[in-house]
Scaffold this motif. Structure first.
Motif, short mmCIF file in Angstrom:
data_model
loop_
_atom_site.label_atom_id
_atom_site.label_comp_id
_atom_site.label_asym_id
_atom_site.label_seq_id
_atom_site.Cartn_x
_atom_site.Cartn_y
_atom_site.Cartn_z
N PHE A 56 0.87 -1.17 0.00
CA PHE A 56 0.00 0.00 0.00
C PHE A 56 0.91 1.23 0.00
O PHE A 56 1.45 1.61 1.03
CB PHE A 56 -0.92 -0.02 1.23
CG PHE A 56 -1.82 -1.23 1.25
CD1 PHE A 56 -3.09 -1.16 0.69
CD2 PHE A 56 -1.40 -2.43 1.80
CE1 PHE A 56 -3.92 -2.28 0.68
CE2 PHE A 56 -2.22 -3.54 1.79
CZ PHE A 56 -3.49 -3.47 1.24
N HIS A 69 -2.50 0.36 -4.46
CA HIS A 69 -2.54 -1.01 -3.96
C HIS A 69 -1.95 -1.94 -5.01
O HIS A 69 -2.49 -2.04 -6.11
CB HIS A 69 -3.99 -1.39 -3.64
CG HIS A 69 -4.13 -2.72 -2.98
ND1 HIS A 69 -5.36 -3.28 -2.74
CD2 HIS A 69 -3.22 -3.61 -2.52
CE1 HIS A 69 -5.19 -4.46 -2.15
NE2 HIS A 69 -3.91 -4.68 -2.01
N ILE A 128 -9.20 1.59 2.46
CA ILE A 128 -8.69 0.62 3.45
C ILE A 128 -9.80 0.12 4.38
O ILE A 128 -9.78 -1.03 4.79
CB ILE A 128 -7.47 1.12 4.24
CG1 ILE A 128 -7.80 2.33 5.09
CG2 ILE A 128 -6.30 1.35 3.32
CD1 ILE A 128 -6.75 2.63 6.13
N ASN A 132 -10.81 -3.67 4.58
CA ASN A 132 -10.82 -4.30 5.89
C ASN A 132 -12.15 -5.01 6.16
O ASN A 132 -12.18 -6.14 6.65
CB ASN A 132 -10.53 -3.27 6.98
CG ASN A 132 -10.28 -3.91 8.33
OD1 ASN A 132 -9.36 -4.70 8.48
ND2 ASN A 132 -11.11 -3.56 9.30
N LEU A 169 -4.27 -4.38 8.86
CA LEU A 169 -4.34 -3.51 7.68
C LEU A 169 -4.56 -2.05 8.06
O LEU A 169 -3.77 -1.17 7.69
CB LEU A 169 -5.46 -3.96 6.74
CG LEU A 169 -5.82 -2.99 5.60
CD1 LEU A 169 -4.70 -2.92 4.59
CD2 LEU A 169 -7.12 -3.42 4.94
N VAL A 173 -1.68 0.89 7.50
CA VAL A 173 -1.80 1.89 6.43
C VAL A 173 -1.97 3.29 7.04
O VAL A 173 -1.42 4.26 6.52
CB VAL A 173 -2.94 1.53 5.46
CG1 VAL A 173 -3.15 2.63 4.44
CG2 VAL A 173 -2.63 0.21 4.74
#
Length: 188
Positions: A56, A69, A128, A132, A169, A173
């Motif tokens: 990312f 991504h 994100i 997720n 995640l 990020v």
């Protein structure tokens, strides 16, 4: 007596092997958050092929508001025409959903090639959290390179599937996003 000692040593050896394996497995699940000049990134390595990464990338030139991504697949297959995949979309499945990935870069690596594929660039927070939620619902994040029109996955990729652990995640990020913002403050 010697037999009892041998059994105890064997059990201790097995305990330490299992302990070392467990510690290594926990370490392998860790994310890497780093920066390079005006770019920050969060990365996690694959569960099937450890060297394959799910990345990312966040650039300060985008005011740190977009995430690119992408992912890598290593292959030891060496077809003479692998470079023809460059700048093309190839078919993949994310879990069971068929989409395409853009082949952004191909480079010789070890005894084969590392192929960098892109899923695109997206608004960071929206993407994100959506990814997720997808991961939580599906309980996995798996990419498989599949056959398509005039494309045979096995010709280019000996192992065409990998999974990544996305449990961390969002915080990973967001940390890369924070570091990108710090770069922008320094450049101001």
């Amino acid at each position: 007596m010697k037999r009892v000692l041998l059994i105890v040593l064997l059990h201790l050896s097995l305990f330490f092997i299992v302990f070392a394996y467990h510690a290594q497995a926990e370490e392998d699940d860790m994310w890497t958050i780093d920066k390079y000049e005006s770019l920050t990134f969060a990365r996690v390595y694959g569960e099937v092929i450890h060297g394959d990464s799910l990345n990312f990338f966040i650039q300060s030139k985008d005011n740190c508001e977009k995430v690119w991504h992408n992912f890598t697949f290593y292959t030891y297959e060496q077809p003479g025409d692998i470079k023809q995949l460059l700048n093309k979309n190839i078919p993949i499945k994310i879990n069971e959903e068929e989409v395409t990935a853009y082949v952004d870069h191909i480079q010789p690596f070890l005894m084969g090639y590392r192929v960098l594929l892109s899923l695109g660039s997206f608004p960071i927070k929206e993407y994100i959290y959506k990814l997720n939620n997808f991961y939580i619902e599906e309980q996995r994040f798996e990419i498989e390179i599949i056959d398509g029109i005039d494309f045979k996955a096995s010709k280019y990729f000996a192992i065409s599937i990998n999974r990544w652990n996305l449990d961390k995640l969002v915080p990973s990020v967001l940390e890369a996003h924070k570091q990108c913002k710090e770069i922008n403050k320094l450049d101001s």
